[in-house]
Enzyme design. Structure first.
Site, PDB file in Angstrom:
ATOM      1  N   ASP A  42      22.699 -86.236  30.980  1.00  0.00           N
ATOM      2  CA  ASP A  42      22.977 -85.201  31.973  1.00  0.00           C
ATOM      3  C   ASP A  42      23.031 -85.725  33.401  1.00  0.00           C
ATOM      4  O   ASP A  42      23.713 -85.173  34.255  1.00  0.00           O
ATOM      5  CB  ASP A  42      21.890 -84.111  31.925  1.00  0.00           C
ATOM      6  CG  ASP A  42      22.067 -83.154  30.768  1.00  0.00           C
ATOM      7  OD1 ASP A  42      22.881 -83.444  29.864  1.00  0.00           O
ATOM      8  OD2 ASP A  42      21.379 -82.111  30.746  1.00  0.00           O
ATOM      9  N   THR A  50      23.066 -82.456  24.204  1.00  0.00           N
ATOM     10  CA  THR A  50      22.174 -83.428  23.570  1.00  0.00           C
ATOM     11  C   THR A  50      22.935 -84.494  22.758  1.00  0.00           C
ATOM     12  O   THR A  50      22.696 -85.697  22.954  1.00  0.00           O
ATOM     13  CB  THR A  50      21.146 -82.702  22.681  1.00  0.00           C
ATOM     14  OG1 THR A  50      20.358 -81.867  23.523  1.00  0.00           O
ATOM     15  CG2 THR A  50      20.260 -83.668  21.934  1.00  0.00           C
ATOM     16  N   ALA A  80      29.134 -74.879  21.245  1.00  0.00           N
ATOM     17  CA  ALA A  80      28.810 -73.537  20.757  1.00  0.00           C
ATOM     18  C   ALA A  80      27.890 -72.836  21.735  1.00  0.00           C
ATOM     19  O   ALA A  80      27.156 -73.487  22.486  1.00  0.00           O
ATOM     20  CB  ALA A  80      28.130 -73.628  19.391  1.00  0.00           C
ATOM     21  N   HIS A 175      38.148 -68.181  -0.522  1.00  0.00           N
ATOM     22  CA  HIS A 175      38.099 -66.720  -0.449  1.00  0.00           C
ATOM     23  C   HIS A 175      36.889 -66.194  -1.206  1.00  0.00           C
ATOM     24  O   HIS A 175      36.608 -66.682  -2.296  1.00  0.00           O
ATOM     25  CB  HIS A 175      39.390 -66.161  -1.054  1.00  0.00           C
ATOM     26  CG  HIS A 175      39.486 -64.676  -0.968  1.00  0.00           C
ATOM     27  ND1 HIS A 175      39.783 -64.028   0.207  1.00  0.00           N
ATOM     28  CD2 HIS A 175      39.289 -63.720  -1.919  1.00  0.00           C
ATOM     29  CE1 HIS A 175      39.797 -62.724  -0.020  1.00  0.00           C
ATOM     30  NE2 HIS A 175      39.490 -62.508  -1.290  1.00  0.00           N
TER      31      HIS A 175
END
Ligand SMILES: Cc1cc2nc3c(=O)[nH]c(=O)nc-3n(C[C@H](O)[C@H](O)[C@H](O)COP(=O)(O)OP(=O)(O)OC[C@H]3O[C@@H](n4cnc5c(N)ncnc54)[C@H](O)[C@@H]3O)c2cc1C
Length: 198
Positions: A42, A50, A80, A175
């Site tokens: 960072d 991470t 995400a 499916h």
């Protein structure tokens, strides 16, 4: 053994150059502007996650101690947001693709996954594929809904392998899943073509 200084960052860090993004300026091998001083994670303000920090650390060790110069590829990092609903994203957004590419095809769908219907819940899911209209390459994927993070991790493999929309279409659906939408998106929602320069 390479000559590496361990140091504590603080005011007046030995002339280490700071980049425009506010992080320590480094090259692709994480070398700072001062010989013997390296930075990963960072503190370089590249992609602040991470797994990226860990990968940069491995590359640094391979480069400086392993004698194997290794640059980290910061392109197409799957990400995400663990919100409700979950969000998974990789690559270009529709807006960025329109800025960068001459032709962009957008495929998208919003629906109620079968497991939600069976459970009597009204939770919906949204999938979008951003495709380079000239090469057919899938350059972005954006998912909102249950398990979006799990799905985007796997889409990441396909996108890193430069998969095309035709490659996605060639995959049989599983499916009934939500992810089957990724391989059954047939209709373009919209296409953009950049005007030719005068
Ligand atoms: C709320 C939050 C949620 C996040 N969630 C996710 C997630 O779900 N997934 C994900 O991939 N990433 C997530 N991140 C990002 C992730 O935490 C960082 O990208 C990752 O920790 C970077 O690792 P790092 O080693 O570079 O820095 P850090 O893990 O921040 O380690 C830096 C260390 O340096 C120490 N330090 C600071 N100043 C000094 C100093 N002057 N001298 C000596 N030591 C110092 C700190 O105490 C710290 O221990 C999240 C971040 C936040 C803030």
């Amino acid at each position: 053994m390479a000559d590496v200084d361990l140091f504590v960052i603080g005011a007046g860090s030995g002339g280490v150059r700071i980049a425009k993004n506010g992080g320590i300026a480094v090259d692709e091998f994480s070398y700072s502007s001062v010989p013997g001083i390296y930075a990963v994670g960072d503190v370089t303000n590249r992609v602040n996650l991470t797994p990226v920090a860990i990968r940069e650390g491995h590359a640094f060790a391979d480069t400086v101690f392993g004698g194997k110069p290794t640059a980290v590829d910061h392109g197409n990092v799957p990400t995400a947001v663990f919100s409700e609903p979950e969000v998974g994203a990789i690559g270009m957004t529709e807006a960025v693709a329109r800025e960068r590419l001459a032709r962009v095809d957008i495929y998208k769908t919003s629906f109620r996954p079968m497991k939600m219907s069976l459970a009597g819940r009204d939770t919906r899911a949204f999938f979008k594929l951003v495709v380079d209209g000239e090469t057919d390459r899938v350059v972005g994927c954006h998912i909102v809904g249950a398990d979006a993070a799990e799905m985007i991790q796997l889409v990441g493999v396909a996108i890193k392998m430069k998969a095309t929309k035709s490659d996605f279409d060639a995959v049989m659906a599983v499916h009934p899943t939500a992810a089957e939408e990724l391989v059954t998106l047939r209709e373009k929602a919209v296409s953009y073509q950049r005007e030719a320069a005068e």
